[in-house]
Design an enzyme around this catalytic site. Structure first.
Site: not given
Ligand code: RB5
Length: 142
Positions: A8-9, A64-66, A97, A108, A132
């Site tokens: 994503d962005h 993505c961010g996380t 596993h 991030r 497994h």
């Molecule tokens: C986008 O702001 C954020 O929510 C997304 O990148 C991600 O971290 C979602 O899990």
């Protein structure tokens, strides 16, 4: 090895870095996004999950961010075992596993160097099989 990748962005910068470093030499299907304009991560997760589940790609990477939202969304597709990893040990065990077929990264949460180490470990680690295999069968039957 064919790899489907999507982000994503929040993940577009890290995706570009990985494409220019550890993913060089792999046959990569880039499923977007390509800019920092806001998009919804489940839409991208769905595309990459379908590519892997259908056999169009052998493995996938989602950023993505996380890494968490991508793992949640990708895991809804039958046959997908998506693992959000923040360090190489979890990446190794997700392959050995869990036979993870999609690696999810959080741009991030981790730096580029750590992301590269995780990707290298993930791609170089085979599934252990044995006990497994039975457990993965149980996941598939849920
Ligand atoms: C986008 O702001 C954020 O929510 C997304 O990148 C991600 O971290 C979602 O899990």
């Amino acid at each position: 090895m064919k790899v489907a990748i999507g982000c994503d962005h929040a993940g577009v910068g890290l995706k570009r870095r990985l494409l220019d470093s550890v993913l060089k030499g792999y046959e990569v299907i880039d499923m977007g996004t390509d800019s920092t304009d806001s998009v919804d991560y489940p839409d991208i997760a769905h595309k990459v999950a379908n590519a892997v589940a259908s056999g169009k790609a052998e493995q996938g990477i989602l950023i993505c961010g996380t890494g968490i939202g991508m793992a949640m969304a990708a895991g809804k597709t039958k046959g997908i075992r998506a693992a959000a990893c923040t360090e190489p040990y979890s990446a190794e065990l997700s392959r050995r596993h869990n036979d993870a077929n999609i690696l999810c990264l959080g741009a991030r949460v981790i730096g580029t160097g750590m992301a590269e180490k995780i990707v290298e470990k993930w791609f170089s680690t085979p599934f252990d099989g044995g006990r497994h295999t039975r457990r993965i069968g149980k996941i598939e039957s849920l």
